[in-house]
Design a protein around this motif. Sequence first.
Motif, PDB file in Angstrom:
ATOM      1  N   LYS A 112      -3.630  58.683  27.788  1.00 59.66           N
ATOM      2  CA  LYS A 112      -2.610  58.684  26.738  1.00 59.66           C
ATOM      3  C   LYS A 112      -1.980  60.071  26.599  1.00 59.66           C
ATOM      4  N   GLY A 113      -2.806  61.109  26.626  1.00 60.18           N
ATOM      5  CA  GLY A 113      -2.289  62.472  26.545  1.00 60.18           C
ATOM      6  C   GLY A 113      -1.411  62.818  27.735  1.00 60.18           C
ATOM      7  N   LYS A 114      -1.827  62.378  28.903  1.00 54.80           N
ATOM      8  CA  LYS A 114      -1.059  62.644  30.131  1.00 54.80           C
ATOM      9  C   LYS A 114       0.290  61.940  30.089  1.00 54.80           C
ATOM     10  N   LEU A 115       0.308  60.677  29.674  1.00 56.23           N
ATOM     11  CA  LEU A 115       1.543  59.891  29.688  1.00 56.23           C
ATOM     12  C   LEU A 115       2.467  60.212  28.501  1.00 56.23           C
ATOM     13  N   GLU A 116       1.892  60.280  27.313  1.00 53.83           N
ATOM     14  CA  GLU A 116       2.718  60.457  26.122  1.00 53.83           C
ATOM     15  C   GLU A 116       3.025  61.913  25.801  1.00 53.83           C
ATOM     16  N   LYS A 117       2.069  62.787  26.012  1.00 49.09           N
ATOM     17  CA  LYS A 117       2.239  64.197  25.645  1.00 49.09           C
ATOM     18  C   LYS A 117       2.482  65.095  26.856  1.00 49.09           C
ATOM     19  N   GLU A 118       2.415  64.488  28.059  1.00 53.00           N
ATOM     20  CA  GLU A 118       2.627  65.212  29.314  1.00 53.00           C
ATOM     21  C   GLU A 118       1.667  66.398  29.482  1.00 53.00           C
ATOM     22  N   TRP A 119       0.381  66.133  29.202  1.00 54.88           N
ATOM     23  CA  TRP A 119      -0.630  67.173  29.363  1.00 54.88           C
ATOM     24  C   TRP A 119      -0.681  67.624  30.815  1.00 54.88           C
ATOM     25  N   SER A 120      -0.827  68.918  31.006  1.00 58.01           N
ATOM     26  CA  SER A 120      -0.983  69.470  32.350  1.00 58.01           C
ATOM     27  C   SER A 120      -2.439  69.306  32.790  1.00 58.01           C
ATOM     28  N   ALA A 121      -2.684  69.568  34.064  1.00 57.99           N
ATOM     29  CA  ALA A 121      -4.056  69.505  34.582  1.00 57.99           C
ATOM     30  C   ALA A 121      -4.944  70.505  33.842  1.00 57.99           C
ATOM     31  N   LYS A 122      -4.393  71.661  33.518  1.00 55.11           N
ATOM     32  CA  LYS A 122      -5.165  72.684  32.796  1.00 55.11           C
ATOM     33  C   LYS A 122      -5.538  72.202  31.398  1.00 55.11           C
ATOM     34  N   THR A 123      -4.602  71.551  30.715  1.00 55.51           N
ATOM     35  CA  THR A 123      -4.879  71.022  29.374  1.00 55.51           C
ATOM     36  C   THR A 123      -5.970  69.952  29.445  1.00 55.51           C
ATOM     37  N   ILE A 124      -5.870  69.077  30.422  1.00 52.48           N
ATOM     38  CA  ILE A 124      -6.872  68.013  30.582  1.00 52.48           C
ATOM     39  C   ILE A 124      -8.246  68.619  30.851  1.00 52.48           C
ATOM     40  N   ARG A 125      -8.306  69.605  31.745  1.00 51.27           N
ATOM     41  CA  ARG A 125      -9.585  70.277  32.029  1.00 51.27           C
ATOM     42  C   ARG A 125     -10.172  70.892  30.764  1.00 51.27           C
ATOM     43  N   THR A 126      -9.308  71.543  29.980  1.00 53.12           N
ATOM     44  CA  THR A 126      -9.757  72.196  28.750  1.00 53.12           C
ATOM     45  C   THR A 126     -10.298  71.176  27.753  1.00 53.12           C
ATOM     46  N   ARG A 127      -9.572  70.080  27.597  1.00 57.48           N
ATOM     47  CA  ARG A 127      -9.991  69.049  26.634  1.00 57.48           C
ATOM     48  C   ARG A 127     -11.319  68.412  27.062  1.00 57.48           C
ATOM     49  N   ILE A 128     -11.448  68.094  28.339  1.00 57.09           N
ATOM     50  CA  ILE A 128     -12.701  67.490  28.822  1.00 57.09           C
ATOM     51  C   ILE A 128     -13.853  68.483  28.687  1.00 57.09           C
ATOM     52  N   SER A 129     -13.613  69.728  29.016  1.00 55.67           N
ATOM     53  CA  SER A 129     -14.670  70.748  28.915  1.00 55.67           C
ATOM     54  C   SER A 129     -15.154  70.898  27.474  1.00 55.67           C
ATOM     55  N   SER A 130     -14.227  70.902  26.526  1.00 59.72           N
ATOM     56  CA  SER A 130     -14.643  71.044  25.131  1.00 59.72           C
ATOM     57  C   SER A 130     -15.413  69.801  24.667  1.00 59.72           C
ATOM     58  N   LEU A 131     -14.997  68.626  25.125  1.00 61.56           N
ATOM     59  CA  LEU A 131     -15.761  67.419  24.789  1.00 61.56           C
ATOM     60  C   LEU A 131     -17.165  67.476  25.385  1.00 61.56           C
TER      61      LEU A 131
END
Length: 150
Positions: free
Chosen positions: A40-59
């Motif tokens: 959802k973040g990738k499609l709707e908010k256009e998260w970059s690979a770096k943002t996705i990595r950061t979000r997964i790491s914090s989770l």
Amino acid sequence: GNTPRTIKWLNETIRYFIKGTGVETIQEIDRLVIENWIIKGKLEKEWSAKTIRTRISSLRLFLDWCVHQELIDKNSAKDITLPKLPKKIPRHLSKSESLTLLDWTRNYRYSYKFERIRAIGIISMFVFTGMRLQELLNLLFQMSEELLLN
């Protein structure tokens, strides 16, 4: 063992996750919930690979803590593969830009002689070593501590 800044960042990410997924208990968090949030973040908010990595790491950090506190049995974020980051060359000054900056620093009209010496030293550290601002500040802090102790 985390800094206050890191704790604040983790807290914001977890709140954002809860708001984005609608989970009400920690036990509801599974791989599918996390993956759907990322998609959802990738499609709707256009998260970059770096943002996705950061979000997964914090989770992962948060869920590791939950496992350690025995709130859940398994960290569902550990199984999710992190996206690869694109390789890019850091922005940098050309040789002529670096020399111009140093010339300007040397010829600037300072109120006190030590300001010129300090400015040349700081700019030279950045230009010749590629040091980051925080690294330079840490170095200056360590040097001032040593001067105070001696």
